[in-house]
Motif scaffolding. Structure first.
Motif, PDB file in Angstrom:
ATOM      1  N   THR A  18     -67.417 -55.900  58.579  1.00  0.00           N
ATOM      2  CA  THR A  18     -67.290 -55.160  57.272  1.00  0.00           C
ATOM      3  C   THR A  18     -68.024 -56.128  56.185  1.00  0.00           C
ATOM      4  O   THR A  18     -68.224 -55.523  55.021  1.00  0.00           O
ATOM      5  N   CYS A  19     -68.017 -57.167  56.662  1.00  0.00           N
ATOM      6  CA  CYS A  19     -69.089 -58.255  55.620  1.00  0.00           C
ATOM      7  C   CYS A  19     -69.867 -59.115  56.799  1.00  0.00           C
ATOM      8  O   CYS A  19     -69.946 -59.069  58.017  1.00  0.00           O
ATOM      9  N   ARG A  20     -70.924 -59.751  56.107  1.00  0.00           N
ATOM     10  CA  ARG A  20     -71.738 -60.695  56.755  1.00  0.00           C
ATOM     11  C   ARG A  20     -71.125 -61.830  57.967  1.00  0.00           C
ATOM     12  O   ARG A  20     -71.413 -61.627  59.035  1.00  0.00           O
TER      13      ARG A  20
END
Length: 112
Positions: A18-20
């Motif tokens: 959902t994020c890096r």
């Protein structure tokens, strides 16, 4: 197939996150898992895991490049308990998977 021919097994994945930071953590799990198979699978001659650094929108996140001594060795790898354990552990970390297997001349490998 001649002794100087190998089966190349190339797999590419897109990885969930959902994020890096989450994506990078999942990539590290996949990378460590496959690198842990070195020396544990009969007929697996070479294995390398590459992580994409281009980050273009059409690129996959990770590629597995491996070489097997024969088609029989690749077939045995597919059902080897260590490989099956890793596949199960990776579960939903992968959002897409692409694969190509082909016979090719063996590449010379350095001792390093």
């Amino acid at each position: 197939m001649s002794p100087s021919t190998v089966i190349r097994h190339i797999v590419m994945w897109n990885i969930a996150g959902t994020c890096r930071a989450e994506k990078d953590a999942n990539i590290a799990v996949l990378q460590q898992g496959f690198e842990g198979l070195r020396g544990r699978i009969p007929g697996l001659l070479h294995l390398e895991v590459g992580v994409d650094h281009s980050q273009v929108d059409y690129a996959c996140d990770v590629v597995l490049y491996s070489e097997f001594a024969s088609q029989a060795a690749l077939d045995a790898y597919a059902t080897h308990p260590e490989h099956l354990r890793l596949k199960a552990a990776l579960g939903t970390l992968r959002t897409a998977r692409h694969q190509v297997d082909y016979a090719a001349p063996a590449l010379p490998r350095s001792a390093a």
